[in-house]
Design a protein around this motif. Structure first.
Motif, mmCIF file in Angstrom:
data_model
loop_
_atom_site.group_PDB
_atom_site.id
_atom_site.type_symbol
_atom_site.label_atom_id
_atom_site.label_comp_id
_atom_site.label_asym_id
_atom_site.label_seq_id
_atom_site.Cartn_x
_atom_site.Cartn_y
_atom_site.Cartn_z
ATOM 1 N N LYS A 290 19.547 -53.075 -45.626
ATOM 2 C CA LYS A 290 20.437 -53.422 -46.724
ATOM 3 C C LYS A 290 20.096 -52.531 -47.896
ATOM 4 N N VAL A 291 21.126 -51.973 -48.527
ATOM 5 C CA VAL A 291 20.893 -50.987 -49.573
ATOM 6 C C VAL A 291 21.454 -51.494 -50.896
ATOM 7 N N LEU A 292 20.574 -51.592 -51.862
ATOM 8 C CA LEU A 292 20.964 -52.055 -53.195
ATOM 9 C C LEU A 292 21.390 -50.860 -54.038
ATOM 10 N N CYS A 293 22.518 -50.994 -54.729
ATOM 11 C CA CYS A 293 22.976 -49.925 -55.617
ATOM 12 C C CYS A 293 23.883 -50.549 -56.674
ATOM 13 N N ALA A 294 24.334 -49.731 -57.623
ATOM 14 C CA ALA A 294 25.307 -50.226 -58.597
ATOM 15 C C ALA A 294 26.628 -50.469 -57.875
ATOM 16 N N ARG A 295 27.392 -51.456 -58.341
ATOM 17 C CA ARG A 295 28.659 -51.760 -57.673
ATOM 18 C C ARG A 295 29.559 -50.523 -57.620
ATOM 19 N N GLY A 296 29.500 -49.730 -58.681
ATOM 20 C CA GLY A 296 30.327 -48.521 -58.731
ATOM 21 C C GLY A 296 29.933 -47.479 -57.695
ATOM 22 N N ASP A 297 28.715 -47.554 -57.163
ATOM 23 C CA ASP A 297 28.259 -46.606 -56.133
ATOM 24 C C ASP A 297 28.413 -47.167 -54.722
ATOM 25 N N GLY A 298 28.915 -48.398 -54.604
ATOM 26 C CA GLY A 298 28.977 -49.054 -53.291
ATOM 27 C C GLY A 298 29.742 -48.236 -52.257
ATOM 28 N N ALA A 299 30.903 -47.695 -52.650
ATOM 29 C CA ALA A 299 31.725 -46.952 -51.689
ATOM 30 C C ALA A 299 31.031 -45.659 -51.273
ATOM 31 N N THR A 300 30.373 -44.994 -52.230
ATOM 32 C CA THR A 300 29.659 -43.736 -51.926
ATOM 33 C C THR A 300 28.538 -43.998 -50.926
ATOM 34 N N VAL A 301 27.777 -45.062 -51.176
ATOM 35 C CA VAL A 301 26.660 -45.382 -50.286
ATOM 36 C C VAL A 301 27.194 -45.768 -48.906
ATOM 37 N N ALA A 302 28.246 -46.586 -48.882
ATOM 38 C CA ALA A 302 28.809 -47.018 -47.595
ATOM 39 C C ALA A 302 29.277 -45.810 -46.787
ATOM 40 N N GLU A 303 29.930 -44.858 -47.459
ATOM 41 C CA GLU A 303 30.428 -43.670 -46.763
ATOM 42 C C GLU A 303 29.272 -42.849 -46.189
ATOM 43 N N ALA A 304 28.201 -42.735 -46.973
ATOM 44 C CA ALA A 304 27.042 -41.956 -46.515
ATOM 45 C C ALA A 304 26.413 -42.590 -45.269
ATOM 46 N N LEU A 305 26.420 -43.919 -45.199
ATOM 47 C CA LEU A 305 25.763 -44.593 -44.076
ATOM 48 C C LEU A 305 26.661 -44.654 -42.841
ATOM 49 N N HIS A 306 27.985 -44.717 -43.082
ATOM 50 C CA HIS A 306 28.965 -44.812 -41.994
ATOM 51 C C HIS A 306 28.791 -43.711 -40.967
ATOM 52 N N GLY A 307 28.555 -42.518 -41.454
ATOM 53 C CA GLY A 307 28.555 -41.358 -40.558
ATOM 54 C C GLY A 307 27.288 -41.231 -39.726
ATOM 55 N N LEU A 308 26.294 -42.050 -39.936
ATOM 56 C CA LEU A 308 25.010 -41.867 -39.258
ATOM 57 C C LEU A 308 25.048 -42.353 -37.814
ATOM 58 N N ALA A 309 24.352 -41.618 -36.943
ATOM 59 C CA ALA A 309 24.208 -42.079 -35.559
ATOM 60 C C ALA A 309 23.500 -43.428 -35.579
ATOM 61 N N ASP A 310 23.854 -44.298 -34.669
ATOM 62 C CA ASP A 310 23.256 -45.644 -34.534
ATOM 63 C C ASP A 310 23.771 -46.667 -35.550
ATOM 64 N N VAL A 311 24.535 -46.232 -36.548
ATOM 65 C CA VAL A 311 25.064 -47.220 -37.498
ATOM 66 C C VAL A 311 26.379 -47.752 -36.929
ATOM 67 N N MET A 312 26.365 -49.047 -36.551
ATOM 68 C CA MET A 312 27.517 -49.638 -35.867
ATOM 69 C C MET A 312 28.557 -50.174 -36.836
#
Ligand code: DP6
Length: 336
Positions: A290-312
């Motif tokens: 689980k990754v804590l960030c500012a609400r305004g960065d939520g989409a950026t963080v989600a996009e960065a994690l989406h592309g990773l291998a093993d992230v379902m």
């Protein structure tokens, strides 16, 4: 009498890891969490008066024996206090994916505490509900409250410990956080959090040092929240969680929840920070991160994690409400 209640999962930023009293779920250290606005659990408790034993369903199906046993043990506490021996029908619907590491037991016991206390006529304030929820699962004490909550360890054992160990809300007007959940494995964990916690306290040479540093983290965290300093909140949360996992690695036999996907997410979070995004990771008794960030960065963080291998899957959560009574019974809710 039929009562329905809903509660949301919470994620600890300063962890609860270790009990000083197993039966009462009294923790060694105080903890601090954020209740989320995703994946609520809804529980309906009906006390019809003519059941020979408790009937427990999960998502419309008979609950596994292990779950039903915990629910009955919990209801026995409520019945004893209410002086009412009647058995109950307990229907629970989890809206989140099972095994996503989203503390469904915390939301589940918080919802069960609110619904069952009311169905059996117990008049409890929020503090009393938190103490009751604690008896089901320690972390459930915090899901009684919305947003940030502390669970103070309390003092002593027995009645003194029980009375003093409950959660309470923490106001954080200067913070606007998001919590991004990266699901890397949905299989049931090999070692339950309860067993891992017990084994760590009993055998890990790293446990005591962590517990001492966690009390300091707790005080530093309150100051960071009070000051609206999200970077400090994140740094404390990350070091507290990694330290907790270090205690498990030192247990005999060791408990390791890190999976390859967990490491990928942790690495990506470090790189996000190097790129100027204030993102900080935490993990519980499972491989999901689980990754804590500012609400305004939520989409950026989600996009960065989406592309990773093993992230379902990736879910973005914001602070959510405390447990409450609701009008729509669990059995009429769609199972997703
Ligand atoms: C790693 O509340 O599930 O999520 O009290 O034995 O039911 P029991 O444990 P539980 O433990 C949660 C541990 C954790 C950290 C946390 O939520 O603080």
């Amino acid at each position: 009498m039929t009562v329905t209640a809903t509660a949301h999962p919470n994620i600890a930023l300063v962890k609860y890891w270790g009990k000083r009293d197993e039966a009462q779920h009294l923790p060694v250290t105080s903890s601090l969490s954020l209740t989320l606005d995703i994946f609520p659990t809804t529980t309906t408790v009906t006390v019809p008066g003519d059941l020979a034993f408790d009937v427990v369903t999960l998502g419309g199906e008979p609950a596994p024996d292990a779950v039903a046993g915990k629910v009955t043990a919990f209801l026995d506490l409520v019945r004893e206090r209410a002086g009412d021996r009647r058995r109950a029908l307990v229907e629970t619907v989890n809206s989140g994916p099972m095994g996503a590491g989203l503390a469904s037991s915390a939301a589940g016991f918080a919802a069960l505490a609110v619904a069952s206390a009311s169905a059996y006529g117990l008049k409890l304030d929020r503090r009393g509900l938190s103490r009751l929820a604690r008896r089901g699962s320690g972390s459930a004490a915090r899901s009684i409250f919305g947003g940030f909550a502390v669970w103070r360890r309390g003092e002593g054992l027995g009645t003194a410990g029980d009375l003093s160990s409950h959660a309470e809300p923490v106001s954080a007007p200067a913070l606007d956080p998001a919590l991004v959940v990266a699901v890397v494995d949905t299989r049931e964990k090999a070692v339950s959090s309860r067993e891992a916690m017990r084994r760590t306290v009993e055998t890990s040479p790293f446990y005591r040092p962590w517990a001492e540093s966690s009390e300091r983290d707790f005080h530093d965290m309150l100051a960071a929240i009070d000051g609206g300093d999200l970077a400090a909140v994140g740094e404390i949360a990350e070091r507290n969680a990694l330290g907790m996992h270090a205690t498990m690695l030192g247990a005999r036999p060791p408990v390791r929840y890190f999976a390859p996907g967990s490491m990928r997410v942790l690495d990506r979070v470090t790189r996000l920070r190097a790129d100027g995004v204030a993102a900080y990771a935490t993990m519980d008794a499972g491989p999901n991160v689980k990754v804590l960030c500012a609400r305004g960065d939520g989409a950026t963080v989600a996009e960065a994690l989406h592309g990773l291998a093993d992230v379902m899957a990736v879910h973005v959560a914001a602070p959510g409400p405390g447990a409450m009574r609701t009008g729509v019974p669990a059995h009429t809710r769609p199972v997703s």
